[in-house]
Design a protein around this motif. Sequence first.
Motif: not given
Length: 351
Positions: A200-227
């Motif tokens: 909540e400090r940054t508005g960045t959301v993180y999702a556990a990607d069960l299909s690919n053994d990774r975390i999906i990061e979506v920041s408030a200032d970028s529409g491009t996900p980071r893996f």
Amino acid sequence: MTTPTRTRRRTLVGAAVAVALTAGSTLTLTGTASAMATGSTVTTAPLIRGLYQSAYSERNDALWVTVSNGRPPVTASSLLKVDPDTLAVQATYTPPVTDPATGALEAVYGVAVDDEHNTVWTTNTRGNSVAVYSQRTGEHLATLPNVAHAREIVVDERHDTVWASAFGDGTLVAFDSRTFEEKERVTVEGAGPAGLAVDERTGTVYAADLSNDRIIEVSADSGTPRFIPAGDGPISVSLSRNGRTAYTADQTAGTVSVVDLCSGTVTRSVATGAGALSVATDDRSGDVLVANRTTATLSVVDPREGVVEETVTTGANPNHVEVADGTAYVVDKSGAGAAGEDQVTRIRIGH
């Protein structure tokens, strides 16, 4: 200097819980209680069959629990308001009927609370939607469609945003918590987003990607996900209080992974138990709690040392863990109640 993420705190009330509990003491509420050698006190109570997840409301001092039974058409589903002190059900709310011919309900599964707007949000997994209810009255306020196999939901009160994971099409969907309007949709082809966490400090959301053994990061200032790499079979994710570290419950490996979000690397992997399914962070201590479905345990992990400090036995098939100010709530699918009910286990962590 960083601003710490918001910590939910609760004040226990009532004479039964005002007594200091020590190792060797017991407390009997609506279920059974025991004190662990470490000082943690465990209380178990039957609720109803079909428990899925729970979310604690600091504003209302209530534990909201989702209930659904069977395959479509699902005709038995409810949203429970549970007293966190007595573990008694205070109110039961039935979702709206979606098909009068069969009696099918808008069955609820995932859950999160928005104390700022006094609402509770659910995922309606089989209906590919999310819903909003009033915490004050239990009234169904809205159904928001087009969230394919909606699995989990998380609230960012600071930014008036609610995120839902659409496991069915690899999408993260954001809604305005005031108007309930959709405000963002990020799709990652081939992804299987399950558990969610938000800084909540940054508005960045993180999702556990069960299909690919990774975390999906979506920041408030970028529409491009980071893996970001995670463990084997990440299905749930939580964050450290300062937001610099993520923890994933790795269902396939039976571990919790400690992930440095700055460097994007897994720094530790701690074995917790087969079927690690749900993870939560205790902001009070910094410990990480992992519900292990197959072994029917809750692991209390010190992520700094990479050790399991305590293992607490739960009911069979624990499905979700919620933590608030040093108290964890685990809902299971044990059917162990006298009438076949599933149970909630409360652990007041002693360290």
